[in-house]
Design an enzyme around this catalytic site. Structure first.
Site, PDB file in Angstrom:
ATOM      1  CG  LEU A   1       2.217   0.927   4.437  1.00  0.00           C
ATOM      2  CD1 LEU A   1       3.006   1.050   3.142  1.00  0.00           C
ATOM      3  CD2 LEU A   1       2.526  -0.376   5.159  1.00  0.00           C
ATOM      4  CG  ASP A   2      -3.542   1.240   3.953  1.00  0.00           C
ATOM      5  OD1 ASP A   2      -4.301   2.213   3.997  1.00  0.00           O
ATOM      6  OD2 ASP A   2      -3.928   0.080   3.748  1.00  0.00           O
ATOM      7  N   PRO A   3      -2.918   4.505   6.035  1.00  0.00           N
ATOM      8  CG  PRO A   3      -3.912   6.390   7.010  1.00  0.00           C
ATOM      9  CD  PRO A   3      -3.591   4.948   7.289  1.00  0.00           C
TER      10      PRO A   3
END
Length: 382
Positions: free
Chosen positions: A131-133
């Site tokens: 997702l993030d990253p």
């Protein structure tokens, strides 16, 4: 360096079955010839498969590094859902056995050190594919490509890029947060300085929460602060050298009121007593856990505004806003499904040998985004 890639064998080893392991594992059960789930014990692995509705579709295994290494064959794919410090050991086993590697975490120095050897051996090292990253990279690459086409890469311009992501409680509580991952990790991240660009100047926040500010997303007000080191991503996102950053920040998003609700936590962080902060992490885990009755929410907002010569402007943004359900948390879906898409590209031979940080080009990012939309990751496009 060799361009000769080790053909994928069709076998995937998914290592770890924590909170971020979700329906991405089911996607791989649909596309891989064989999937093995490695967990602390074989019984726990079997239990995780039952929870995910995958009994009989993947083989449960008790994880130790020697046990995994003994079962690795050339062309297998190892997916690490373990804590980031353990990735390097898994990658080392992959290189020794001729297997590909994938994870959702940032690239560590220990992983980077092994990339040349892996590349020479024709192995894929896929990172930053969650997702993030992960999805944030896809959004940014897409926006930059659209802006380059509209403004022109050689045209002098200034730009404002922000990328904020947060895991939130779907129903706000007094603390404005529930822990969906280790509290010690959350507190540790807050103690790490953040480097970013603001008003055209490179800035370092020693205490990131002290530069928290309101941020509007989709008509709702959140609170955001910078996280880690944003500056290297200017090159990673292929922003033209002719463009000057006015603002470039990647950071964390929290519910409105978070800064006030966490005032006592911040006082402890300022004191810097490691033992007390460790004890505080344990206390917070007990007081604000994510339970089976809770629903989590993931919000990821990436936006880019570019102003070129003679008043020429371009702006766009992506928004992902997802609430978990009884079957799966939003966080597990948003981490595991992009990772599964990346592993499928290892299996089909479309990822080259060497290091990939999610989809590293605009064209590949658009392909991934189309796949994610089909795989149940909803987001709004510019």
């Amino acid at each position: 360096m060799t361009d000769q890639r080790v053909p994928a064998s069709g076998t995937v080893h998914w290592v770890g079955a924590g909170l971020s392991t979700g329906s991405g594992l089911a996607m791989l059960c649909d596309s891989a010839e064989r999937v093995r789930l490695w967990h602390r014990t074989q019984d726990r692995a079997a239990g995780a498969l039952a929870r995910l509705g995958l009994t009989g579709r993947a083989e449960p295994r008790a994880f130790t590094l020697p046990a995994l290494t003994a079962e690795l064959a050339p062309g297998d794919v190892v997916v690490s859902m373990l804590p980031a410090p353990e990735h390097a050991g898994l990658l080392g086993a992959c290189v020794a056995q001729g297997a590909h590697f994938a994870c959702s975490s940032y690239v560590s120095e220990a992983v980077l050190e092994q990339v040349p050897t892996a590349t020479e051996a024709g192995l894929v090292v896929l990172t930053e594919a969650g997702l993030d990253p992960g999805i944030d990279h896809l959004f940014a690459h897409s926006l930059v490509a659209r802006a380059r086409e509209a403004i022109g890469a050689a045209t002098p311009a200034s730009y404002h890029l922000t990328s904020y992501c947060g895991g939130l409680p779907a129903v706000p509580n007094d603390f404005r947060y529930r822990f969906s991952w280790a509290p010690a990790g959350v507190l540790g991240a807050l103690r790490s300085p953040a480097r970013y660009i603001e008003d055209g100047v490179e800035t370092v926040a020693e205490r990131p929460w002290e530069v928290t500010r309101p941020h509007g997303v989709g008509g709702e007000t959140f609170e955001v602060y910078p996280n880690r080191d944003s500056v290297p991503f200017i090159a990673q996102y292929e922003l033209p050298p002719a463009w000057t950053p006015t603002t470039f920040v990647r950071g964390t998003l929290r519910l409105e009121g978070w800064l006030t609700a966490w005032a006592e936590v911040f006082e402890e962080l300022k004191r810097g007593d490691d033992d007390r902060i460790g004890a505080l992490a344990r206390e917070l885990a007990q007081r604000y856990p994510t339970t089976d009755a809770d629903r989590d929410r993931v919000v990821l907002a990436v936006s880019l505004q570019v102003r070129g010569a003679e008043g020429l402007t371009w702006s766009g943004g992506y928004l992902l806003d997802l609430v978990g359900d009884e079957e799966e948390s939003a966080m597990a879906r948003c981490v595991s499904r992009p990772l599964a898409v990346g592993v499928r590209h290892i299996l089909d031979g479309s990822l080259p040998p060497g290091l990939s940080r999610a989809a590293g080009t605009a064209a590949r990012s658009e392909e991934w985004l189309d796949e994610l939309a089909r795989e149940g990751i909803p987001f709004t496009r510019p």
